[in-house]
Scaffold this motif. Structure first.
Motif, PDB file in Angstrom:
ATOM      1  N   LYS A 117     -17.452  46.939 -19.411  1.00 29.95           N
ATOM      2  CA  LYS A 117     -17.739  47.312 -17.918  1.00 29.95           C
ATOM      3  C   LYS A 117     -18.383  47.099 -17.949  1.00 29.95           C
ATOM      4  O   LYS A 117     -19.666  47.258 -18.520  1.00 29.95           O
ATOM      5  N   LYS A 172     -21.403  46.233 -14.467  1.00 26.78           N
ATOM      6  CA  LYS A 172     -22.057  47.479 -13.265  1.00 26.78           C
ATOM      7  C   LYS A 172     -22.594  45.506 -11.806  1.00 26.78           C
ATOM      8  O   LYS A 172     -22.641  45.002 -12.518  1.00 26.78           O
ATOM      9  N   ASN A 197     -21.194  51.914  -7.892  1.00 28.05           N
ATOM     10  CA  ASN A 197     -21.983  53.080  -7.849  1.00 28.05           C
ATOM     11  C   ASN A 197     -22.480  52.675  -6.417  1.00 28.05           C
ATOM     12  O   ASN A 197     -23.779  52.549  -5.710  1.00 28.05           O
ATOM     13  N   GLU A 227     -18.458  58.664  -8.052  1.00 26.18           N
ATOM     14  CA  GLU A 227     -19.226  60.141  -7.619  1.00 26.18           C
ATOM     15  C   GLU A 227     -18.334  60.334  -6.136  1.00 26.18           C
ATOM     16  O   GLU A 227     -18.923  61.951  -5.961  1.00 26.18           O
TER      17      GLU A 227
HETATM   18 MG   LIG Z   1     -19.750  54.888 -11.742  1.00 30.79          MG
END
Ligand SMILES: [Mg+2]
Length: 368
Positions: free
Chosen positions: A161, A163, A190, A239
Motif C-alpha cells: 500500500k 500513501k 487519508n 477514517e
Molecule cells: Mg488509512
C-alpha cells in the motif's frame, strides 16, 4: 474481575523509518500504554493517540486527561465481568475512541489471562496466521518510492500500500505499477481529496489497484458513494467508519466495497468485532489497519485479523518494520507466504520488557 490498580505510561519511540502521510511526518511515535492489575495478574493495552491531532482529534495529552480523570475512575475497584461491559461503564461520556480502546485492550488482555485463553479464542478467530502487507509512506519522488517498494517486496511482503496526496498521486502510483506490473497494490489518500477530484480517481482505474482507501473527507459517506458510482476500483473506508452503524450505512449506500477496521478508531476491539460481523453478513471484505503499534497493539491486531471476514491482507507488518528494539516479546516475524502468526498464549500473548519500557517512558501515573 475487579481492577485494583491502573498505570498510564506515556511513551516515545524512535521509528526506524520516518513515516510520511498526507497529514505530515512522524519520526518519533508517541502513544499511551495502559496497565491494569487484578487478582495478582496484569494486562496491557495500547492507546494509539498520537502527538498531534492528525489522524484523529485525539492526542496523547487528551487521552491521558480523559483516561485519568474520567474513564479509569469509572471502572477502578468496580466489578466488571467482561471487557465488553466497558461501554456501559463509560456511557456517560462521549467520544475519545482511541482512549477507550486503549483501556478496553488492557481489559481483554487481563480477561484472557484470567480465563487462560488467547484473544483469538475469545474472539472466535479461526486463522492461526494472517495475511499481511506493508504500508509505505510518501517518498521524495517516484524513484524513491519504487526503491522502497522494492525493498519490501524483497523482504517478502505480498501486498503493497502506498500513501498518496495531491502532488504525489498518479505519477507515483503509475511509476510503481509500471515497474511492478503484477503486485497486489493499493493506495491510501487519508482524506486529502474532494469529490471534484473524481477525474484523478477515474485515471487511477487504469492501474488495476486492489482498492483506493479513504480519498474524501474523514466524516463523509455521501460523497464517497458518489465517487464509487463513477469509478471501477473499489473504495475502502478507514477514517469515515467509526462504529458498526456507520459500516452498515456505508454498505447500504455503497460508499465503499471494502472496510479497513482499526480497533482504536472505533473505540475498541468489541466494536471492531461488531463491524466485522456486520461486514461478514453483508459480504463486504475487511482488513485490519495499523497505527504504527508496538508489539502490544500488534498482538491485538493479529488476534482481530484471525476472524473469518478478514480476507484481505492487513497493515500488520513484522516488528522490525517499525521498531528495533520493540518493547514487547515475542517479536512478530514475516512468514515466507506473507503471513504473521497469531499469538496463542493467554491474553494478548506478549510480555512487556521492563528495561525497554523504561528507556522509552516519558511519564507514568498510577491510579488506585
Ligand atoms: Mg488509512
Amino acid at each position: 474481575m475487579r481492577i485494583e490498580r491502573i498505570e498510564l505510561h506515556h511513551i516515545k519511540m524512535r521509528l526506524k523509518n520516518t513515516f510520511i502521510t498526507s497529514f505530515g511526518e512522524e519520526l518519533d511515535r508517541e502513544c499511551l500504554l495502559v496497565r491494569v492489575y487484578s487478582e495478582g495478574l496484569d494486562g496491557w493495552g495500547e492507546c494509539v493517540a498520537t502527538r498531534v491531532p492528525g489522524f484523529s482529534y485525539e492526542t496523547v495529552e487528551t487521552a491521558w486527561h480523559v483516561l485519568r480523570d474520567f474513564f479509569i475512575p469509572a471502572i477502578l475497584n468496580r466489578p466488571i465481568s467482561h471487557p465488553r461491559e466497558l461501554k456501559q461503564h463509560l456511557q456517560a461520556y462521549k467520544g475519545h475512541p482511541l482512549a477507550r480502546a486503549g483501556l478496553e485492550m488492557a481489559l481483554w488482555d487481563i480477561g484472557g489471562k484470567l480465563d487462560g485463553k488467547c484473544l483469538r479464542e475469545l474472539f472466535g478467530g479461526e486463522k492461526h496466521s494472517v495475511p499481511v502487507g506493508v504500508s509505505v509512506g510518501i517518498q521524495e519522488n517516484p524513484e524513491a518510492m519504487i526503491a522502497k517498494v522494492g525493498e519490501y517486496l524483497q523482504l517478502g511482503y505480498g501486498r503493497i500500500k502506498i500513501k498518496i496526496k495531491p502532488s504525489a498521486d498518479m505519477e507515483v502510483a503509475s511509476a510503481v505499477r509500471d515497474r511492478y506490473p503484477d503486485i497486489n497494490l493499493q493506495v491510501d489518500a487519508n482524506s486529502a481529496y474532494a469529490l471534484s477530484d473524481a477525474p484523478l480517481f477515474k485515471d487511477l482505474d487504469s492501474l488495476d489497484l486492489s482498492m483506493i482507501e479513504q480519498p474524501l473527507a474523514e466524516d463523509d459517506l455521501i460523497d464517497h458513494a458518489a465517487l464509487q458510482a463513477q469509478i471501477k476500483t473499489p473504495l475502502c473506508l478507514d477514517e469515515s467508519i467509526r462504529n458498526q452503524r456507520h459500516a452498515g450505512q456505508a454498505i447500504a449506500i455503497e460508499a465503499c466495497r471494502v472496510i479497513n477496521i482499526k480497533s482504536g478508531r472505533v473505540g475498541g476491539l468489541t466494536e471492531a468485532i461488531a463491524i466485522h460481523d456486520c461486514c461478514l453478513r453483508e459480504g463486504v471484505p475487511v482488513w485490519c489497519g495499523g497505527m504504527l503499534e508496538t508489539g502490544i497493539g500488534r498482538a491485538a491486531n493479529l488476534a482481530l485479523a484471525s476472524l473469518p471476514g478478514f480476507t484481505l491482507p492487513g497493515d500488520i507488518s513484522a516488528s522490525d518494520r517499525y521498531y528495533d528494539p520493540d518493547i514487547a516479546e515475542p517479536r512478530f516475524m514475516l512468514n515466507s507466504d506473507s503471513t504473521i502468526d497469531v499469538p496463542d498464549r493467554p491474553g494478548l500473548g506478549v510480555d512487556v520488557l521492563p528495561e525497554e519500557l523504561e528507556r522509552v517512558t516519558v511519564k507514568v501515573d498510577v491510579l488506585t
